[in-house]
Motif scaffolding. Sequence first.
Motif, PDB file in Angstrom:
ATOM      1  N   SER A 265       0.844  -1.189   0.000  1.00 32.49           N
ATOM      2  CA  SER A 265       0.000   0.000   0.000  1.00 32.49           C
ATOM      3  C   SER A 265       0.880   1.239   0.000  1.00 32.49           C
ATOM      4  CB  SER A 265      -0.914  -0.003   1.233  1.00 32.49           C
ATOM      5  OG  SER A 265      -0.138   0.066   2.418  1.00 32.49           O
ATOM      6  N   CYS A 266       0.262   2.411  -0.080  1.00 34.09           N
ATOM      7  CA  CYS A 266       1.034   3.654  -0.040  1.00 34.09           C
ATOM      8  C   CYS A 266       0.230   4.741   0.651  1.00 34.09           C
ATOM      9  CB  CYS A 266       1.453   4.092  -1.442  1.00 34.09           C
ATOM     10  SG  CYS A 266       0.136   4.851  -2.418  1.00 34.09           S
ATOM     11  N   GLY A 267       0.900   5.833   0.959  1.00 30.61           N
ATOM     12  CA  GLY A 267       0.267   6.989   1.571  1.00 30.61           C
ATOM     13  C   GLY A 267       0.204   8.147   0.600  1.00 30.61           C
ATOM     14  N   GLY A 268       0.148   9.365   1.135  1.00 33.85           N
ATOM     15  CA  GLY A 268       0.082  10.532   0.273  1.00 33.85           C
ATOM     16  C   GLY A 268      -0.260  11.778   1.053  1.00 33.85           C
ATOM     17  N   ALA A 269      -0.622  12.832   0.338  1.00 33.35           N
ATOM     18  CA  ALA A 269      -0.931  14.117   0.961  1.00 33.35           C
ATOM     19  C   ALA A 269      -2.229  14.688   0.404  1.00 33.35           C
ATOM     20  CB  ALA A 269       0.215  15.100   0.730  1.00 33.35           C
ATOM     21  N   ILE A 270      -2.972  15.364   1.273  1.00 31.21           N
ATOM     22  CA  ILE A 270      -4.224  16.031   0.904  1.00 31.21           C
ATOM     23  C   ILE A 270      -4.062  17.519   1.172  1.00 31.21           C
ATOM     24  CG2 ILE A 270      -6.684  16.285   1.454  1.00 31.21           C
ATOM     25  CD1 ILE A 270      -6.580  13.318   2.362  1.00 31.21           C
ATOM     26  N   GLU A 271      -4.385  18.339   0.184  1.00 30.15           N
ATOM     27  CA  GLU A 271      -4.346  19.785   0.386  1.00 30.15           C
ATOM     28  C   GLU A 271      -5.761  20.322   0.484  1.00 30.15           C
ATOM     29  OE1 GLU A 271      -1.173  22.124  -1.295  1.00 30.15           O
ATOM     30  OE2 GLU A 271      -2.643  23.442  -2.286  1.00 30.15           O
ATOM     31  N   CYS A 272      -5.948  21.294   1.353  1.00 29.99           N
ATOM     32  CA  CYS A 272      -7.260  21.916   1.535  1.00 29.99           C
ATOM     33  C   CYS A 272      -7.099  23.427   1.490  1.00 29.99           C
ATOM     34  CB  CYS A 272      -7.874  21.493   2.866  1.00 29.99           C
ATOM     35  SG  CYS A 272      -9.555  22.140   3.147  1.00 29.99           S
ATOM     36  N   MET A 273      -7.971  24.084   0.726  1.00 32.60           N
ATOM     37  CA  MET A 273      -7.991  25.544   0.629  1.00 32.60           C
ATOM     38  C   MET A 273      -9.351  26.050   1.083  1.00 32.60           C
ATOM     39  SD  MET A 273      -6.218  26.135  -3.090  1.00 32.60           S
ATOM     40  CE  MET A 273      -4.506  25.682  -3.389  1.00 32.60           C
ATOM     41  N   ILE A 274      -9.339  27.131   1.860  1.00 33.77           N
ATOM     42  CA  ILE A 274     -10.579  27.750   2.321  1.00 33.77           C
ATOM     43  C   ILE A 274     -10.570  29.204   1.880  1.00 33.77           C
ATOM     44  CG2 ILE A 274     -12.092  28.199   4.283  1.00 33.77           C
ATOM     45  CD1 ILE A 274     -10.625  26.013   5.820  1.00 33.77           C
ATOM     46  N   ASN A 275     -11.526  29.563   1.047  1.00 33.57           N
ATOM     47  CA  ASN A 275     -11.618  30.921   0.525  1.00 33.57           C
ATOM     48  C   ASN A 275     -12.808  31.657   1.115  1.00 33.57           C
ATOM     49  OD1 ASN A 275      -9.497  31.146  -1.726  1.00 33.57           O
ATOM     50  ND2 ASN A 275     -10.521  29.215  -2.217  1.00 33.57           N
ATOM     51  N   GLY A 276     -12.649  32.968   1.304  1.00 35.26           N
ATOM     52  CA  GLY A 276     -13.745  33.795   1.792  1.00 35.26           C
ATOM     53  C   GLY A 276     -13.777  34.007   3.284  1.00 35.26           C
ATOM     54  N   LEU A 277     -12.759  33.544   4.000  1.00 35.20           N
ATOM     55  CA  LEU A 277     -12.735  33.738   5.447  1.00 35.20           C
ATOM     56  C   LEU A 277     -12.535  35.207   5.792  1.00 35.20           C
ATOM     57  CD1 LEU A 277     -10.497  30.830   6.827  1.00 35.20           C
ATOM     58  CD2 LEU A 277     -12.955  31.103   7.127  1.00 35.20           C
ATOM     59  N   PRO A 278     -13.255  35.721   6.780  1.00 33.87           N
ATOM     60  CA  PRO A 278     -12.982  37.087   7.239  1.00 33.87           C
ATOM     61  C   PRO A 278     -11.688  37.098   8.038  1.00 33.87           C
ATOM     62  CG  PRO A 278     -14.582  36.037   8.680  1.00 33.87           C
ATOM     63  CD  PRO A 278     -14.337  35.072   7.541  1.00 33.87           C
ATOM     64  N   ALA A 279     -11.024  38.227   8.086  1.00 34.65           N
ATOM     65  CA  ALA A 279      -9.832  38.350   8.921  1.00 34.65           C
ATOM     66  C   ALA A 279     -10.227  38.350  10.392  1.00 34.65           C
ATOM     67  CB  ALA A 279      -9.081  39.631   8.572  1.00 34.65           C
ATOM     68  N   GLY A 280      -9.395  37.750  11.230  1.00 35.20           N
ATOM     69  CA  GLY A 280      -9.628  37.774  12.674  1.00 35.20           C
ATOM     70  C   GLY A 280     -10.305  36.552  13.238  1.00 35.20           C
ATOM     71  N   LEU A 281     -10.443  35.483  12.455  1.00 41.25           N
ATOM     72  CA  LEU A 281     -11.075  34.265  12.951  1.00 41.25           C
ATOM     73  C   LEU A 281     -10.043  33.422  13.694  1.00 41.25           C
ATOM     74  CD1 LEU A 281     -13.794  32.710  12.857  1.00 41.25           C
ATOM     75  CD2 LEU A 281     -12.856  31.443  10.920  1.00 41.25           C
ATOM     76  N   GLY A 282     -10.375  32.997  14.893  1.00 40.98           N
ATOM     77  CA  GLY A 282      -9.422  32.264  15.719  1.00 40.98           C
ATOM     78  C   GLY A 282      -9.018  33.111  16.910  1.00 40.98           C
ATOM     79  N   GLU A 283      -8.190  32.563  17.798  1.00 44.86           N
ATOM     80  CA  GLU A 283      -7.752  33.260  19.001  1.00 44.86           C
ATOM     81  C   GLU A 283      -6.226  33.341  19.022  1.00 44.86           C
ATOM     82  OE1 GLU A 283      -9.821  34.667  21.046  1.00 44.86           O
ATOM     83  OE2 GLU A 283     -11.643  33.831  20.163  1.00 44.86           O
ATOM     84  N   PRO A 284      -5.666  34.329  19.728  1.00 38.95           N
ATOM     85  CA  PRO A 284      -4.215  34.512  19.692  1.00 38.95           C
ATOM     86  C   PRO A 284      -3.405  33.596  20.608  1.00 38.95           C
ATOM     87  CG  PRO A 284      -5.238  36.255  20.982  1.00 38.95           C
ATOM     88  CD  PRO A 284      -6.357  35.441  20.400  1.00 38.95           C
ATOM     89  N   VAL A 285      -4.077  32.818  21.472  1.00 40.81           N
ATOM     90  CA  VAL A 285      -3.291  31.995  22.410  1.00 40.81           C
ATOM     91  C   VAL A 285      -3.577  30.506  22.176  1.00 40.81           C
ATOM     92  CG1 VAL A 285      -2.599  31.674  24.834  1.00 40.81           C
ATOM     93  CG2 VAL A 285      -3.339  33.920  24.050  1.00 40.81           C
TER      94      VAL A 285
END
Length: 366
Positions: A203-223
């Motif tokens: 068997s083998c593995g691999g990589a998955i890429e994900c892109m998210i467009n349209g996010l507003p700035a400031g989503l998430g927390e600083p810590v």
Amino acid sequence: MSGSTFGNLFRITTWGESHGAGIGVVIDGCPAGLPLDVSHIQAFLDRRKPGQSRYTTKRQESDQVEILSGTFEGRTTGTPISLLVRNQDQRSRDYGNIASVYRPGHADYTYTQKYGFRDYRGGGRSSGRETIGRTAGGAVASLILKELGIHTTAFSKAIGPVEVPESEYRFDEISQNTLYMPNNERAKDAASYLDSMMKKLDSCGGAIECMINGLPAGLGEPVFEKLDACLAKAILSIGAVKAIEFGEGRNAALLNGSQNNDAFFMHGNAVQKKTNHAGGILGGMSDGDTLVFRAFVKPTPSIAQPQQTVTENGEDTELTIHGRHDPVIVPRAVVVVESMAAITVADLLLQNMGSRMEYLKKIYHD
């Protein structure tokens, strides 16, 4: 068992075993009034169901989803949404030879050490079929994002050594090949590589890429609740994923600050970046640019080659795994990665409503 719930305001709880009666998810915290049709959820599940090509397990499951609660006249009611997929093609006899043997690369040994026993039929809760609940939950989360103009795109970046360079991305071709690669020619090369692995009973593995467009700035927390940290927890909770990187990722360690920093500039009244080495995240918060991350998936551990292992009684032995298994997990995991990303972002969007007084005023006074 604890740890089957993910999220804070938008929460999913997955349940069920690979060889039980069914698999499902309970979604709590979905806003009322969201248009929800079973066909949208089914479209997500169809992307991960078995039997799509010669590179997936031959287990014949339709993975038809049923909405048991949480909707009325085609819209969500704000109450818990319960979704069910019934198992139809279990062959528990295929696992008889591993009832008392630990499979290399699987959770058999650690599961037994934690709980004292295990469901050896397909791995129970540690089976890849658990991701049905995540995918169904992600389908609902993606509808919330769509209402806000946010879109996710995931695909197979690499299968084994066959990788699609960014300069060769053709997003319209993702759905045109069974490996979900953004380039049909590269997909043909990957298919040839997979054929060679199958001939070797490997068997083998691999990589998955994900892109998210349209996010507003400031989503998430600083810590602690950084956007990338939350996404990392979500993606790394998928059984086969062994690593994740954002933007330049590990390559950033080889760059200088002058090379890695993204210069800002004004485009009309909007702040934009000239490059996106950061992958759309600065200081743990979205910066308004495309969010880009890659998940790295290990090879399928169930292979038909003889492998050295031990029994539950502590005896050395040799094991050859039989049954129906994917020679590569990556293609069917693409939609799972996309779903967990959507769930994470939907949850953070709901949390972000309380970050400013002006947001609360818009909700309660406008």
